[in-house]
Every structure is written in structure tokens, then in C-alpha cells.
Design a protein around this motif. Structure first.
Motif, PDB file in Angstrom:
ATOM      1  N   GLN A 270       0.822  -1.199   0.000  1.00  0.00           N
ATOM      2  CA  GLN A 270       0.000   0.000   0.000  1.00  0.00           C
ATOM      3  C   GLN A 270       0.864   1.261   0.000  1.00  0.00           C
ATOM      4  N   THR A 271       2.012   1.194   0.675  1.00  0.00           N
ATOM      5  CA  THR A 271       2.939   2.331   0.671  1.00  0.00           C
ATOM      6  C   THR A 271       3.385   2.661  -0.748  1.00  0.00           C
ATOM      7  N   TYR A 301      -2.452   5.250   8.398  1.00  0.00           N
ATOM      8  CA  TYR A 301      -2.643   3.926   7.804  1.00  0.00           C
ATOM      9  C   TYR A 301      -3.378   3.006   8.771  1.00  0.00           C
ATOM     10  N   GLN A 302      -2.977   3.021  10.039  1.00  0.00           N
ATOM     11  CA  GLN A 302      -3.642   2.186  11.027  1.00  0.00           C
ATOM     12  C   GLN A 302      -5.118   2.563  11.164  1.00  0.00           C
ATOM     13  N   GLU A 303      -5.391   3.859  11.083  1.00  0.00           N
ATOM     14  CA  GLU A 303      -6.763   4.322  11.275  1.00  0.00           C
ATOM     15  C   GLU A 303      -7.650   4.082  10.056  1.00  0.00           C
ATOM     16  N   SER A 304      -7.135   4.377   8.859  1.00  0.00           N
ATOM     17  CA  SER A 304      -8.014   4.407   7.686  1.00  0.00           C
ATOM     18  C   SER A 304      -7.456   3.733   6.446  1.00  0.00           C
ATOM     19  N   HIS A 305      -6.228   3.178   6.526  1.00  0.00           N
ATOM     20  CA  HIS A 305      -5.557   2.670   5.330  1.00  0.00           C
ATOM     21  C   HIS A 305      -5.430   3.750   4.261  1.00  0.00           C
ATOM     22  N   TRP A 306      -5.269   5.008   4.720  1.00  0.00           N
ATOM     23  CA  TRP A 306      -5.103   6.164   3.838  1.00  0.00           C
ATOM     24  C   TRP A 306      -6.298   6.347   2.910  1.00  0.00           C
ATOM     25  N   ARG A 317     -14.502   9.338  11.154  1.00  0.00           N
ATOM     26  CA  ARG A 317     -14.351   9.444   9.706  1.00  0.00           C
ATOM     27  C   ARG A 317     -13.014  10.041   9.319  1.00  0.00           C
ATOM     28  N   GLY A 318     -12.633   9.751   8.074  1.00  0.00           N
ATOM     29  CA  GLY A 318     -11.528  10.429   7.436  1.00  0.00           C
ATOM     30  C   GLY A 318     -10.185   9.751   7.596  1.00  0.00           C
ATOM     31  N   MET A 319      -9.161  10.399   7.058  1.00  0.00           N
ATOM     32  CA  MET A 319      -7.804   9.840   7.058  1.00  0.00           C
ATOM     33  C   MET A 319      -7.309   9.541   8.471  1.00  0.00           C
ATOM     34  N   MET A 320      -7.674  10.389   9.428  1.00  0.00           N
ATOM     35  CA  MET A 320      -7.235  10.207  10.815  1.00  0.00           C
ATOM     36  C   MET A 320      -8.381   9.771  11.710  1.00  0.00           C
ATOM     37  N   MET A 321      -9.531   9.440  11.118  1.00  0.00           N
ATOM     38  CA  MET A 321     -10.691   8.885  11.821  1.00  0.00           C
ATOM     39  C   MET A 321     -11.039   9.708  13.060  1.00  0.00           C
ATOM     40  N   LEU A 322     -11.430  10.940  12.819  1.00  0.00           N
ATOM     41  CA  LEU A 322     -11.785  11.845  13.901  1.00  0.00           C
ATOM     42  C   LEU A 322     -13.257  11.710  14.262  1.00  0.00           C
ATOM     43  N   THR A 323     -13.561  11.813  15.545  1.00  0.00           N
ATOM     44  CA  THR A 323     -14.949  11.906  15.973  1.00  0.00           C
ATOM     45  C   THR A 323     -15.463  13.310  15.670  1.00  0.00           C
ATOM     46  N   ARG A 324     -16.777  13.467  15.693  1.00  0.00           N
ATOM     47  CA  ARG A 324     -17.345  14.804  15.474  1.00  0.00           C
ATOM     48  C   ARG A 324     -16.849  15.791  16.532  1.00  0.00           C
ATOM     49  N   THR A 325     -16.818  15.308  17.776  1.00  0.00           N
ATOM     50  CA  THR A 325     -16.403  16.182  18.871  1.00  0.00           C
ATOM     51  C   THR A 325     -14.960  16.637  18.705  1.00  0.00           C
ATOM     52  N   THR A 326     -14.089  15.681  18.405  1.00  0.00           N
ATOM     53  CA  THR A 326     -12.677  16.029  18.224  1.00  0.00           C
ATOM     54  C   THR A 326     -12.490  16.952  17.035  1.00  0.00           C
TER      55      THR A 326
END
Length: 474
Positions: A270-271, A301-306, A317-326
């Protein structure tokens, strides 16, 4: 373990009784909250990255919202304690992985919610059990008062030599751990519960389904009127009819809810295919926060596989899998925008590092911050508290890492402020990120082919049980 209230409301009709008539539902509206008794387990209720979560908690929370009242949660019980609270009237309802059993004294049950399939699990290395006869020589554990006990009792009608051990002091994750470490040969738990935990116990295997599926239901006292039960049944019927119940089941049980342990070979592949398009964004975030860009890439990569559009069943959601609150706190208004997500995730990690006590040295504070990114600062604090109680160093990642898996064991997490957490998942999470970071660091220093990087070789609590022998059968 205390109560938790959620203030969610709606404007649906509140009344389910005649004016001037006293009823259970009227009393709930008068006090303005619904009292739930449950269990702190991954299938019922636990504190996740976004706060309280769990299939049954989510369902009851929606029911309370429909009633227009808050929800108070007491999560400090096992099955027996939940049923006792319902019988006594301390709980308005019990939602705790309870099986619909009309013979349970003092209890009325709701409409069916979902099927529960008892399953035999066993320790890898044993001869795989495929039938009840294979269980007769094994040391088997099961939760007391659960539907899995009913399945074993039914099996013993044709196999009178069958013996098992029941406990009301443990939970399913404890049983799986005891199978893994040899304290038990096998256990009977629900298939969906094993699915959620199996990645943390690679030494435990599926055996076979034991008997027919049972039925999950909510429990209500049988000594009151039917106003609350009738309203709950209509709610369940409506959730089933509009598809929301099926969506909730898919969200919590329709996937393997664990951190995927991806092999180094796939990571390197994947890299080569995808990392170049995001490298500049990781570099920009690294300049702003002071982190190594390769560490941020490993986290992503660990969070979302880019995958910029990645979405978890719990809504991060997203590349860094953020919560709505964060995301809101970091000023990210579009979580699927890769630039915003990478920047926001990097700044959030920096915030976590800075929130940790100054006494924690580097790189330990980074590893702890990564664990907090995964399971929350509260659960990390619990692990540090456990380390201190055990005479270990709460400022040492090595010692805290040893404590994190205990957040999945009821005898430990019931003594902690934040309760159950997937502590083993946090350990794997940090380990994976460190490994991915090391690989990326190697790659940037070398022009070698990627394939040589892969090494295929790397990749007594018996007193808690009551032995149920044939002559002890009820």
C-alpha cells in the motif's frame, strides 16, 4: 458504578395512560428519567472513543429519547444482579444480554430483539470439538443465568455425562481469556460476542453451534402495570419495521469490531501504491506539530488505510478517523477532507501529548498519547491507576502496556472510574503504528526493494465457578 444521564428528547406523544390514572410510565415521566440496569461488556454498554456506546445501550437510549426522558444507567452488575434489580423495582428495565425465558420468576420480557446463538469455543491445540460428546472430557465455563446455560442443560438431556462450570462473577471476555491461558478447555458464549473479541485471543477457536438460537429481550418487573412494557414493545416493533433495528445490528455485529492486524507485506504494498499522494500533507502537519511525518503516516494507515472517506461503524471518519467532537475542537469542518483530517489529527495527538503529566518521559509519553488516541484519555488514566496499584510505574509505557489488557477483565475494570475498554486493542494499535513507522523509516533510508523487509516468521480462578455436574442439575 454510578449513573449516567443523557438529555436527548423528542416531541413524540408522551402519554400512554388515562388522565388521572397512575402507571409505571406516568411515574417515569414524573421523575423525568428512565432507569436502566445493564452490564459493562462490549455487546451491551461500554465507554468508547465518543462516550457511552454498545448495542443495547444505543437501543435503550433511543427508547428513552422517544419517551421524552433522560436515561440513567447503572452498569455495575452481572446478569443475576440485573434481574434482581428488575424484580425489586430498582430498575425500570434490564437490557444486559438477557435471553427470553418465560420461566424466569418475577420477570416479564419484551418482544424479541435479536437472535442469540450459543457457540462452543476452545483452546487451539486441543482436538477440535465438533459435537456434544466431544465436550464430556473438557473443562467448560459458562456465565450463570445466561442463555448459554439453557443450551447446556438442553444438551445434557441426551448427554447426561456433560459437566460444566458456571460463574456469575465474570464476563465473556474473562471466559475467553481463561480458555486462551489454559484455565478452561472450552467455553460456551454467544457467537456475536466471540466475534467482537476473537482478534484479541488468537489461541481460541470457533468450535460449533450448541443448540438452536435463543432470543434477546428486555426484562421488566412482573408486579406492575403494562404501560412501560407495552410502549417498549411498540418501540421495538417500529424499529424493526423501519429497518433501524437491522441497521443497529449491522453497525455493532455485522463486522469484526476490532483493529485489523495488517501484515507488513500488505502495508509495504500500500505504501508503494498510495503514500506519495499524501506525503506533502503529512510533511505539512509534521512541520506544524513537530512530529515525524512518517509517524503521522503510520497513524493514518492504522486508522483508515489512507482512505480519505473511511467511516467506522461508530461514526469516526476520514484519514485520521476523527470523531465529530474532536473534529469540532480542532476546527475541522470537513472530516473527509484529507488535508483537514491529517492536520486536525496531528494537532489532536499533540494535545494528548501535552495533557499527559510532565513526569512521563519521552518516548513513553508518545506511546501513551497514541493509546489515548485509540481508547480515550480516561481509559489510559485507568491503566496508569492500575499500574500504580500494582506497584508498577504509571509513567512507564512498558508497565502501563501490561495493565491495558486488564481493562477487558471484569475483576479489574469494575474497580475503575471508566469501566470496560478494549485495552488489548490499544496495545495492538500502538504496536502496529510503531512497526509501520519503523518500516517507513527504513524505506526512506534505503533504495532496496520492499520484499526483503518481510520476515514471514514475524508475523486460577476456579473458585469463581460452580461446577454443575449431572447430580446438581436443577
Amino acid at each position: 458504578m454510578g449513573s449516567l444521564a443523557t438529555p436527548e428528547r423528542n416531541l413524540l406523544p408522551r402519554f400512554d395512560w388515562l388522565p388521572g390514572q397512575s402507571s409505571t410510565l406516568a411515574a417515569i415521566h414524573t421523575r423525568d428519567f428512565l432507569q436502566l440496569y445493564t452490564r459493562n461488556t462490549p455487546t451491551t454498554y461500554y465507554e468508547g472513543r465518543q462516550g457511552p456506546t454498545g448495542f443495547e445501550y444505543e437501543l435503550v437510549r433511543r427508547f428513552a429519547s422517544e419517551l421524552g426522558v433522560s436515561l440513567a444507567v447503572d452498569r455495575s452488575h452481572h446478569i443475576e444482579g440485573v434481574l434482581d434489580a428488575v424484580r425489586s423495582g430498582a430498575a425500570d428495565l434490564g437490557a444486559a444480554g438477557l435471553v427470553l425465558d418465560p420461566l424466569t420468576p418475577g420477570i416479564r420480557y419484551s418482544r424479541p430483539i435479536m437472535s442469540l446463538q450459543p457457540m462452543v469455543i476452545y483452546r487451539r491445540g486441543l482436538h477440535p470439538p465438533t459435537s456434544v460428546e466431544d465436550l464430556e472430557e473438557l473443562k467448560i465455563g459458562v456465565l450463570a443465568n445466561s442463555g448459554n446455560v439453557l443450551a447446556l442443560r438442553n444438551a445434557r438431556r441426551d448427554h447426561p455425562k456433560l459437566v460444566w462450570r458456571e460463574t456469575h462473577k465474570l464476563e465473556n471476555t474473562d471466559l475467553i481469556a481463561m480458555v486462551a491461558n489454559g484455565q478452561l478447555d472450552a467455553a460456551v458464549i454467544y457467537a456475536h460476542a466471540f466475534k467482537l473479541s476473537r482478534i484479541f485471543f488468537p489461541g481460541v477457536e470457533n468450535g460449533f453451534k450448541l443448540g438452536q438460537p435463543l432470543t434477546l429481550a428486555w426484562a421488566f418487573p412482573d408486579n406492575g402495570d403494562l404501560s412501560l412494557l407495552n410502549r417498549a414493545n411498540r418501540f421495538i416493533d417500529r424499529m424493526r419495521a423501519n429497518g433501524e433495528l437491522a441497521r443497529l445490528k449491522r453497525r455493532y455485529f455485522g463486522h469484526d469490531d476490532y483493529l485489523e492486524y495488517v501484515g507488513a507485506r500488505r502495508f509495504i504494498s500500500q505504501t508503494r501504491k498510495h503514500l506519495d499522494k499524501w506525503t506533502d500533507d503529512f510533511l505539512a502537519a509534521a512541520r506544524k506539530t513537530g512530529f515525524d511525518w512518517k509517524l503521522l503516516a503510520a497513524i493514518s494507515y492504522q486508522e483508515s488505510h489512507w482512505n480519505p472517506r473511511a467511516t467506522s461503524p461508530t461514526g469516526v471518519r476520514g484519514m485520521m478517523m476523527l470523531t465529530r467532537t474532536t473534529a469540532a475542537r480542532m476546527g475541522v469542518d470537513n472530516r473527509i477532507n484529507p488535508v483537514q483530517s491529517i492536520d486536525g489529527g496531528a494537532r489532536y495527538l499533540k494535545e494528548l501529548v501535552e495533557r499527559l503529566p510532565d513526569d512521563i518521559p519521552s518516548p513513553d509519553r508518545l506511546w501513551m498519547a497514541l493509546a489515548a488516541y485509540n481508547i480515550g484519555m480516561g481509559h489510559l488514566a485507568d491503566a496508569r491507576l492500575l499500574a500504580d496499584r500494582q506497584g508498577l510505574d504509571p509513567d512507564s509505557w512498558e508497565d502501563v502496556r501490561e495493565m491495558l489488557p486488564r481493562l477487558q477483565e471484569s475483576r479489574w475494570y469494575q474497580t475503575l472510574p471508566h469501566g470496560f475498554a478494549r485495552g488489548k486493542g490499544a496495545v495492538y494499535y500502538v504496536r502496529n503504528i510503531r512497526r509501520y513507522h519503523e518500516i517507513l523509516s527504513y524505506v526512506t533510508r534505503s533504495q532496496r526493494q520492499f520484499s526483503p523487509l518481510i520476515d514471514n516468521r514475524t508475523a486460577s480462578r476456579s473458585s469463581l465457578f460452580n461446577v454443575v455436574a449431572p447430580d446438581a442439575a436443577p
